[in-house]
Design a protein around this motif. Structure first.
Motif, short mmCIF file in Angstrom:
data_model
loop_
_atom_site.label_atom_id
_atom_site.label_comp_id
_atom_site.label_asym_id
_atom_site.label_seq_id
_atom_site.Cartn_x
_atom_site.Cartn_y
_atom_site.Cartn_z
N ARG A 133 0.83 -1.22 0.00
CA ARG A 133 0.00 0.00 0.00
C ARG A 133 0.85 1.26 0.00
NH1 ARG A 133 -3.66 -2.99 3.20
NH2 ARG A 133 -2.62 -2.35 5.09
N GLU A 134 1.91 1.26 0.80
CA GLU A 134 2.79 2.42 0.85
C GLU A 134 3.52 2.62 -0.47
OE1 GLU A 134 3.90 5.82 2.35
OE2 GLU A 134 2.58 4.44 3.40
N ALA A 135 3.94 1.54 -1.09
CA ALA A 135 4.60 1.63 -2.40
C ALA A 135 3.63 2.15 -3.45
CB ALA A 135 5.16 0.27 -2.80
N ALA A 136 2.38 1.71 -3.39
CA ALA A 136 1.38 2.17 -4.35
C ALA A 136 1.11 3.67 -4.18
CB ALA A 136 0.08 1.38 -4.17
N ARG A 137 1.07 4.14 -2.94
CA ARG A 137 0.89 5.58 -2.70
C ARG A 137 2.06 6.37 -3.27
NH1 ARG A 137 -0.52 3.95 2.61
NH2 ARG A 137 -2.76 3.81 2.77
N ALA A 138 3.27 5.86 -3.10
CA ALA A 138 4.46 6.55 -3.60
C ALA A 138 4.48 6.61 -5.13
CB ALA A 138 5.71 5.85 -3.09
N CYS A 139 3.82 5.67 -5.78
CA CYS A 139 3.78 5.63 -7.25
C CYS A 139 2.51 6.25 -7.81
CB CYS A 139 3.89 4.19 -7.73
SG CYS A 139 5.49 3.45 -7.41
N ASP A 140 1.77 7.00 -6.99
CA ASP A 140 0.53 7.66 -7.41
C ASP A 140 -0.48 6.69 -7.99
OD1 ASP A 140 1.50 10.16 -6.63
OD2 ASP A 140 2.52 10.43 -8.55
N MET A 141 -0.69 5.59 -7.32
CA MET A 141 -1.68 4.61 -7.75
C MET A 141 -3.01 4.99 -7.12
SD MET A 141 -0.11 2.13 -9.51
CE MET A 141 -1.12 0.71 -9.35
N PRO A 142 -4.11 4.62 -7.67
CA PRO A 142 -4.31 3.95 -8.95
C PRO A 142 -4.26 4.91 -10.12
CG PRO A 142 -6.41 4.22 -7.86
CD PRO A 142 -5.36 4.77 -6.93
N ARG A 143 -3.89 4.42 -11.27
CA ARG A 143 -3.82 5.22 -12.48
C ARG A 143 -5.15 5.13 -13.23
NH1 ARG A 143 1.98 5.28 -13.65
NH2 ARG A 143 2.86 5.66 -11.60
#
Length: 106
Positions: A62-72
């Motif tokens: 979840r933290e990695a997804a937030r850092a990558c501006d997910m969801p696209r």
């Protein structure tokens, strides 16, 4: 963050999606209709360990997804944890996720 919840949506991503593997995580990406907001799901299979172990893996994802501006927008993405996810930092997983998303064309 909008998430994928229903079994039908998971099956749709599995049937139409593209799979990309890494030692830290695996992803499955499927294109949605234009204009739809993107969704994301976090999965930690039981074979990884007990609930505490799996929850840590999902927190890192979840933290990695937030850092990558997910969801696209326009994409459904399922993030699967692996044995390497638990011991990795969210920043390291985010870097791997960013490379995998670029490989998927997102």
């Amino acid at each position: 963050m909008k998430t994928i919840k229903s079994k039908q949506d998971f099956e749709l991503v599995f049937s139409r999606g593209k799979r990309i593997n890494n030692s830290l995580l695996r992803i499955r990406v499927a294109r949605r209709d234009e204009g739809d907001t993107g969704r994301v799901a976090f999965v930690a299979p039981k074979r990884l360990g007990n609930a505490v172990y799996r929850n840590r893996c999902k927190r890192v994802l979840r933290e990695a997804a937030r850092a990558c501006d997910m969801p696209r927008d326009g994409y459904d993405v399922i993030l699967f944890s692996t044995a390497g996810t638990h011991d990795s930092s969210p920043e390291l997983v985010a870097a791997a996720l960013q490379k995998m998303l670029a490989k998927a064309g997102i």
